[in-house]
Enzyme design. Sequence first.
Site, PDB file in Angstrom:
ATOM      1  N   ASP A   1      -4.554 -12.856   2.818  1.00 47.25           N
ATOM      2  CA  ASP A   1      -5.560 -11.860   3.430  1.00 47.25           C
ATOM      3  C   ASP A   1      -4.939 -12.137   5.141  1.00 47.25           C
ATOM      4  OD1 ASP A   1      -8.489 -11.038   2.947  1.00 47.25           O
ATOM      5  OD2 ASP A   1      -8.024 -11.046   5.059  1.00 47.25           O
TER       6      ASP A   1
ATOM      7  N   TYR B   1     -14.295   3.471  11.352  1.00 46.31           N
ATOM      8  CA  TYR B   1     -12.877   3.408  11.398  1.00 46.31           C
ATOM      9  C   TYR B   1     -11.986   3.783  12.737  1.00 46.31           C
ATOM     10  CZ  TYR B   1      -8.334   4.510   9.746  1.00 46.31           C
ATOM     11  OH  TYR B   1      -6.653   4.684   9.657  1.00 46.31           O
TER      12      TYR B   1
ATOM     13  N   SER C   1      -3.608   5.777  14.479  1.00 47.01           N
ATOM     14  CA  SER C   1      -4.065   7.156  13.714  1.00 47.01           C
ATOM     15  C   SER C   1      -4.414   8.241  14.572  1.00 47.01           C
ATOM     16  CB  SER C   1      -5.228   6.783  12.510  1.00 47.01           C
ATOM     17  OG  SER C   1      -5.752   7.908  12.293  1.00 47.01           O
TER      18      SER C   1
ATOM     19  N   GLY D   1       0.773  -1.249   0.035  1.00 47.24           N
ATOM     20  CA  GLY D   1       0.062  -0.079  -0.206  1.00 47.24           C
ATOM     21  C   GLY D   1       0.918   1.116  -0.132  1.00 47.24           C
TER      22      GLY D   1
ATOM     23  N   ASN E   1     -10.009   8.929  -1.106  1.00 47.11           N
ATOM     24  CA  ASN E   1     -10.638   9.381  -0.053  1.00 47.11           C
ATOM     25  C   ASN E   1      -9.864  10.623   0.467  1.00 47.11           C
ATOM     26  OD1 ASN E   1     -13.017   7.919   0.415  1.00 47.11           O
ATOM     27  ND2 ASN E   1     -11.552   6.316   0.196  1.00 47.11           N
TER      28      ASN E   1
ATOM     29  N   LYS F   1      -9.358   1.760  15.449  1.00 48.15           N
ATOM     30  CA  LYS F   1      -7.764   1.963  15.896  1.00 48.15           C
ATOM     31  C   LYS F   1      -8.010   2.211  17.305  1.00 48.15           C
ATOM     32  CE  LYS F   1      -6.036   2.280  11.886  1.00 48.15           C
ATOM     33  NZ  LYS F   1      -5.160   1.358  11.267  1.00 48.15           N
TER      34      LYS F   1
ATOM     35  N   TYR G   1      -0.367   8.771  13.598  1.00 46.06           N
ATOM     36  CA  TYR G   1      -0.240   9.683  12.561  1.00 46.06           C
ATOM     37  C   TYR G   1      -1.448  10.219  11.689  1.00 46.06           C
ATOM     38  CZ  TYR G   1       1.109   5.253  10.150  1.00 46.06           C
ATOM     39  OH  TYR G   1       1.000   4.200   9.906  1.00 46.06           O
TER      40      TYR G   1
HETATM   41  P1  NAD Z   1      -3.422   1.517   1.881  1.00 47.77           P
HETATM   42  O1  NAD Z   1      -4.719   1.231   1.539  1.00 47.77           O
HETATM   43  O2  NAD Z   1      -2.564   2.145   0.747  1.00 47.77           O
HETATM   44  O3  NAD Z   1      -2.635   0.246   2.402  1.00 47.77           O
HETATM   45  C1  NAD Z   1      -3.272  -0.818   3.133  1.00 47.77           C
HETATM   46  C2  NAD Z   1      -2.743  -1.915   2.563  1.00 47.77           C
HETATM   47  O4  NAD Z   1      -3.115  -2.946   3.261  1.00 47.77           O
HETATM   48  C3  NAD Z   1      -3.079  -2.147   1.154  1.00 47.77           C
HETATM   49  O5  NAD Z   1      -2.070  -2.340   0.271  1.00 47.77           O
HETATM   50  C4  NAD Z   1      -4.221  -3.304   1.030  1.00 47.77           C
HETATM   51  O6  NAD Z   1      -4.000  -3.895  -0.200  1.00 47.77           O
HETATM   52  C5  NAD Z   1      -3.890  -3.900   2.267  1.00 47.77           C
HETATM   53  N1  NAD Z   1      -4.856  -4.559   2.974  1.00 47.77           N
HETATM   54  C6  NAD Z   1      -6.318  -4.342   3.250  1.00 47.77           C
HETATM   55  N2  NAD Z   1      -6.890  -5.077   3.788  1.00 47.77           N
HETATM   56  C7  NAD Z   1      -6.311  -6.225   3.888  1.00 47.77           C
HETATM   57  C8  NAD Z   1      -6.332  -7.696   4.208  1.00 47.77           C
HETATM   58  N3  NAD Z   1      -7.599  -8.068   4.737  1.00 47.77           N
HETATM   59  N4  NAD Z   1      -5.333  -8.584   4.247  1.00 47.77           N
HETATM   60  C9  NAD Z   1      -4.053  -8.026   3.601  1.00 47.77           C
HETATM   61  N5  NAD Z   1      -3.753  -7.066   3.014  1.00 47.77           N
HETATM   62  C10 NAD Z   1      -4.922  -5.746   3.436  1.00 47.77           C
HETATM   63  O7  NAD Z   1      -3.485   2.361   3.206  1.00 47.77           O
HETATM   64  P2  NAD Z   1      -2.420   3.288   3.833  1.00 47.77           P
HETATM   65  O8  NAD Z   1      -2.533   4.651   3.865  1.00 47.77           O
HETATM   66  O9  NAD Z   1      -1.083   2.790   3.188  1.00 47.77           O
HETATM   67  O10 NAD Z   1      -2.512   2.914   5.188  1.00 47.77           O
HETATM   68  C11 NAD Z   1      -1.647   1.921   5.932  1.00 47.77           C
HETATM   69  C12 NAD Z   1      -1.805   1.895   7.454  1.00 47.77           C
HETATM   70  O11 NAD Z   1      -1.921   3.313   8.155  1.00 47.77           O
HETATM   71  C13 NAD Z   1      -3.639   1.644   7.758  1.00 47.77           C
HETATM   72  O12 NAD Z   1      -3.562   0.858   9.048  1.00 47.77           O
HETATM   73  C14 NAD Z   1      -4.227   3.088   8.075  1.00 47.77           C
HETATM   74  O13 NAD Z   1      -5.346   2.787   8.798  1.00 47.77           O
HETATM   75  C15 NAD Z   1      -3.170   3.608   8.535  1.00 47.77           C
HETATM   76  N6  NAD Z   1      -3.236   5.114   8.455  1.00 47.77           N
HETATM   77  C16 NAD Z   1      -3.188   5.675   7.173  1.00 47.77           C
HETATM   78  C17 NAD Z   1      -3.441   7.115   7.250  1.00 47.77           C
HETATM   79  C18 NAD Z   1      -3.560   7.874   5.946  1.00 47.77           C
HETATM   80  O14 NAD Z   1      -4.044   9.038   5.932  1.00 47.77           O
HETATM   81  N7  NAD Z   1      -3.117   7.316   4.775  1.00 47.77           N
HETATM   82  C19 NAD Z   1      -3.256   7.972   8.515  1.00 47.77           C
HETATM   83  C20 NAD Z   1      -3.369   7.071   9.739  1.00 47.77           C
HETATM   84  C21 NAD Z   1      -3.168   5.863   9.883  1.00 47.77           C
END
Ligand code: NAD
Length: 271
Positions: free
Chosen positions: A61, A151, A127, A13, A200, A155, A179
């Site tokens: 998964d 969501y 988060s 991701g 989003n 967390k 973060y």
């Molecule tokens: P993202 O969606 O790009 O990355 C999440 C990854 O997890 C994706 O590659 C997705 O394919 C994988 N995934 C989802 N469900 C899965 C499952 N059931 N099994 C295996 N893989 C699965 O999101 P991101 O922005 O890189 O976020 C990563 C983490 O950081 C998340 O936990 C998110 O809650 C947290 N986070 C993100 C933000 C933000 O603004 N982007 C802020 C705070 C926290």
Amino acid sequence: MTDGQILLTGGAGYIGSHVAVALAEQGLTPVILDNFTNAKPSVIGRLEQITGGPVTCEEADILDRAALDDVFTRYPIRAVIHLAALKAVGESVERPLDYFQTNISGLIGLMQAMTKANVFQLVFSSSATVYGEAQIVPTPETAPLRHTSPYAYTKIACEQILEQAGAADSRWAIGRLRYFNPVGAHPSGLIGEDPNQRPNNLMPLIAKVAAGEMTEIQVFGDDYPTPDGTGVRDYIHVSDLAEGHVKSLTALDATGTSHLGSVDNQDSHLI
Ligand code: NAD
């Protein structure tokens, strides 16, 4: 740093791919686990281009407990950075059960698999949404936690699970990172925020409008106390955030004890 590989869930991701690069830069070997629900498999080849070596990825998964056990059996995993989750606030209001299952059950299954494999170092992606509408700005980590969406609830629930599991078994060393608003991309331009679903977050929406893939962007709110009445936010570069995850891991190695950390937009550091 000690030997062994780092299981990086959600490593294909947006944030995870940059964490994979940051780990490789420190000579650490990530084993990515991702089901590609919100990432493209081509990310792995791009990571190989950036790091100049093979990148291991298991398509699985996080809810598949047998697959998790299998990964821990086949690789010498010594620590886990857990990013795999569903993260769209609006969608979580529409599909709360899916969010509870992936985010909360996913963490529990992962911790059970880790326990079985005798792996107790975990960096968890929390988060800043756990603060809800923050009453104190800048917000200290002692601020009360409030959820304003399913969501955010996941967390907070995950953090409580981590706290209580840690209290019950002193072998756990857990870094919880709160973060928000990561932006930017690796300077190579090979990886970045490229969600499968409609974005989003603000920056990918702006990028899609700039690229002509979308026609317009809506700006919400016009009466904030800012020069033009629209909202103002702080952002953190995703590479700084990725470095923060590696520093959290280093701190777990050095201290063997849990910590709560913020990665803010001033610099990549743990408080
Ligand atoms: P993202 O969606 O790009 O990355 C999440 C990854 O997890 C994706 O590659 C997705 O394919 C994988 N995934 C989802 N469900 C899965 C499952 N059931 N099994 C295996 N893989 C699965 O999101 P991101 O922005 O890189 O976020 C990563 C983490 O950081 C998340 O936990 C998110 O809650 C947290 N986070 C993100 C933000 C933000 O603004 N982007 C802020 C705070 C926290």
